[in-house]
Scaffold this motif. Sequence first.
Motif, PDB file in Angstrom:
ATOM      1  N   ARG A  60      61.175  15.489  34.889  1.00  0.00           N
ATOM      2  CA  ARG A  60      62.265  16.241  34.849  1.00  0.00           C
ATOM      3  C   ARG A  60      62.725  16.740  33.673  1.00  0.00           C
ATOM      4  O   ARG A  60      62.807  17.720  33.313  1.00  0.00           O
ATOM      5  CB  ARG A  60      63.287  15.664  35.867  1.00  0.00           C
ATOM      6  N   ASP A  61      63.028  15.713  33.051  1.00  0.00           N
ATOM      7  CA  ASP A  61      64.008  16.072  31.685  1.00  0.00           C
ATOM      8  C   ASP A  61      62.829  16.643  30.748  1.00  0.00           C
ATOM      9  O   ASP A  61      63.009  17.317  29.856  1.00  0.00           O
ATOM     10  CB  ASP A  61      64.410  14.752  31.173  1.00  0.00           C
TER      11      ASP A  61
ATOM     12  N   GLN B 169      60.818  20.313  31.983  1.00  0.00           N
ATOM     13  CA  GLN B 169      61.836  21.390  31.978  1.00  0.00           C
ATOM     14  C   GLN B 169      61.990  22.004  30.492  1.00  0.00           C
ATOM     15  O   GLN B 169      62.524  22.948  30.396  1.00  0.00           O
ATOM     16  CB  GLN B 169      63.419  20.955  32.600  1.00  0.00           C
TER      17      GLN B 169
ATOM     18  N   GLU C  57      62.035  10.226  37.836  1.00  0.00           N
ATOM     19  CA  GLU C  57      62.798  11.368  38.381  1.00  0.00           C
ATOM     20  C   GLU C  57      61.881  12.479  38.287  1.00  0.00           C
ATOM     21  O   GLU C  57      61.244  12.819  37.268  1.00  0.00           O
ATOM     22  CB  GLU C  57      63.997  11.650  37.115  1.00  0.00           C
TER      23      GLU C  57
ATOM     24  N   THR D  47      61.851  15.794  39.847  1.00  0.00           N
ATOM     25  CA  THR D  47      62.177  17.170  39.549  1.00  0.00           C
ATOM     26  C   THR D  47      63.632  17.124  39.806  1.00  0.00           C
ATOM     27  O   THR D  47      64.453  16.398  39.576  1.00  0.00           O
ATOM     28  CB  THR D  47      61.679  17.975  40.703  1.00  0.00           C
ATOM     29  N   SER D  48      64.052  18.626  39.647  1.00  0.00           N
ATOM     30  CA  SER D  48      65.520  18.865  39.359  1.00  0.00           C
ATOM     31  C   SER D  48      65.807  20.217  40.573  1.00  0.00           C
ATOM     32  O   SER D  48      64.940  20.942  40.471  1.00  0.00           O
ATOM     33  CB  SER D  48      65.785  19.669  38.228  1.00  0.00           C
TER      34      SER D  48
ATOM     35  N   VAL E  65      67.768  22.563  40.336  1.00  0.00           N
ATOM     36  CA  VAL E  65      68.666  23.880  39.511  1.00  0.00           C
ATOM     37  C   VAL E  65      68.146  25.231  39.921  1.00  0.00           C
ATOM     38  O   VAL E  65      67.097  25.151  40.834  1.00  0.00           O
ATOM     39  CB  VAL E  65      68.268  23.479  38.025  1.00  0.00           C
TER      40      VAL E  65
ATOM     41  N   VAL F  57      65.642  12.717  42.009  1.00  0.00           N
ATOM     42  CA  VAL F  57      65.799  14.118  41.930  1.00  0.00           C
ATOM     43  C   VAL F  57      67.196  14.335  41.140  1.00  0.00           C
ATOM     44  O   VAL F  57      68.268  13.744  41.282  1.00  0.00           O
ATOM     45  CB  VAL F  57      65.478  15.094  42.623  1.00  0.00           C
ATOM     46  N   PHE F  58      67.209  15.345  40.145  1.00  0.00           N
ATOM     47  CA  PHE F  58      68.359  15.549  39.359  1.00  0.00           C
ATOM     48  C   PHE F  58      68.999  16.763  40.120  1.00  0.00           C
ATOM     49  O   PHE F  58      68.513  17.606  40.671  1.00  0.00           O
ATOM     50  CB  PHE F  58      68.167  16.228  38.041  1.00  0.00           C
TER      51      PHE F  58
ATOM     52  N   PRO G  63      72.318  19.196  39.711  1.00  0.00           N
ATOM     53  CA  PRO G  63      73.650  19.700  38.817  1.00  0.00           C
ATOM     54  C   PRO G  63      74.881  19.673  39.591  1.00  0.00           C
ATOM     55  O   PRO G  63      75.780  19.943  38.919  1.00  0.00           O
ATOM     56  CB  PRO G  63      73.131  20.903  38.308  1.00  0.00           C
TER      57      PRO G  63
ATOM     58  N   THR H  44      73.030  12.926  38.597  1.00  0.00           N
ATOM     59  CA  THR H  44      73.973  14.163  38.357  1.00  0.00           C
ATOM     60  C   THR H  44      74.324  13.829  36.817  1.00  0.00           C
ATOM     61  O   THR H  44      74.337  12.610  36.426  1.00  0.00           O
ATOM     62  CB  THR H  44      74.751  14.511  39.307  1.00  0.00           C
TER      63      THR H  44
END
Lengths: 298, 298
Positions: free
Chosen positions: A13-14, A17, A44, A46-47, A49, A77-78, A80, A98
């Motif tokens: 994720r982080d 991205q 983590e 994915t996200s 967003v 998962v993230f 926002p 989050t």
Amino acid sequence: MSDKVIIREVGPRDGFQNESTILSTDAKLEIIEGLERAGLSWIEVTSFVSPRRVPQLADAEELLHRLPGDSPVTHAVFVPNQRGLERAIASGATEATTAVAASDEINRRNFGVSAAEAMKALPKLLATANQSDVRLTLTLATAFGCSVEGEIAPERILALAEQAIGFGFDELVLGDTVGLGNPRQVTDLYSSLIEGFPEISFGAHFHDTRGLGAANAYAAYEAGVRTFDASVGGLGGCPFAPGAAGNVATEGLVNMFEQMGVSTGIDLDALVRVAAHAARLFDRVLDSAVMRATLAEK
Amino acid sequence: MSDKVIIREVGPRDGFQNESTILSTDAKLEIIEGLERAGLSWIEVTSFVSPRRVPQLADAEELLHRLPGDSPVTHAVFVPNQRGLERAIASGATEATTAVAASDEINRRNFGVSAAEAMKALPKLLATANQSDVRLTLTLATAFGCSVEGEIAPERILALAEQAIGFGFDELVLGDTVGLGNPRQVTDLYSSLIEGFPEISFGAHFHDTRGLGAANAYAAYEAGVRTFDASVGGLGGCPFAPGAAGNVATEGLVNMFEQMGVSTGIDLDALVRVAAHAARLFDRVLDSAVMRATLAEK
């Protein structure tokens, strides 16, 4: 206090991205599977967003659907915001993270609202997560300094933490989003938090922008922190300083803790192979001293 | 205990000798002058080794002669043996460093003799230095592990330190030559030494091979160490692992200590300019997160 640490892998994720090369869902799944084989127990993946803002993670739904549902590994998962959480729930997520940035300016740039407004949205987010049996943890970003606002007073972090704990969060992660933290500051802030809220788990999310990721992780460990975010191969870079290093590399933390006699449950050689594979996929040299030293010795 | 630290800049010796591009004496003097302007008060400027073994430092005599004799900055030179010390004295050196590797194998490769034999040569070396008013300090190399022999028992370091102190050395530096040390080991070993020999100054020479240079420096500082070797731009690499990182970057330690509120007396921006200049001269990307982050922000 346990001598073991939990490494939360945030690379998919982080890390992803902030990489310009867009990977296929297949390639991402291959990395995630490699991480699981290496022993990572929390990833983590994915996200949720806006695909327009982060094209790399536009396949969040597909990726989550294709991950095995019965895995012993936590696939977080993230999210926002509320909309992201609802997409995550619809896709079968069981754990989500989050973030609220302590810096108003960074919060506005990332999420479009001030820190205070972002905090106000948390009770509804947490209630929605609880209703769907989704575990939700919160990261307080730019907790050790902000590239725009400069110093972030520890009182501000303590106040945000108290507010979040009041909402019902039982795990909080402090993020050093731009790598401005130093070991003394890390020691002081975590000591205050752990003393003030002994029932809460405080994690650490350090970036290696100024080469202090490992030093800060060591200081946090000494202060009592047992949960550490890291990104395989140090994937990610820093969105606010192109060319600068990003997340602390997972293999860097694994090597440090294992050498210290602190168990991570992770196979370093297998992890380095995943990092080398990611370097090939993204076609760049990664900021990972352990990866380079390990490969140089072969 | 003082809150200040002394950074010993070893780039022009330990850094340069591992770089393949040979610099002119003029170029070296320019870097040394830049380091002095940035506030470094102790610089290891060259080494009196065999020019055949280390062609980069074949200009040791010329370089030393061309440095201003009345500088408030200490210009130290490395001497591997009696012959090197005599050359250094003939060139007007006032401070010298020498080294014995705790690992027999590394000692043989570097100096052609076992650790025990190398130790036996020290009393004569120290007497010669004293006769010429040359201050001599000793580095115990591979003190935290060896790429060939593996673990180095702390008892071995304590015994070597006791022997050296018996010879009359009042400053000893522990070298983590291949970057195998970890913060817990660093804490334990320095604590034992400082407790055992409170009248001796113990310095630290860390390499960033596995990204732990700053973490180890922080742990050493917490244990009471106040003298740290570092190389501008992280120049040097690791002779035993091509491609791996070398000495911890001076600007990395300066940034960490200054952020912690510990004074180094060094101007970080001026130092980063010297690192960037060195990167241009050696025509390669250097392993210095602080340099990259600082330049990325401009």
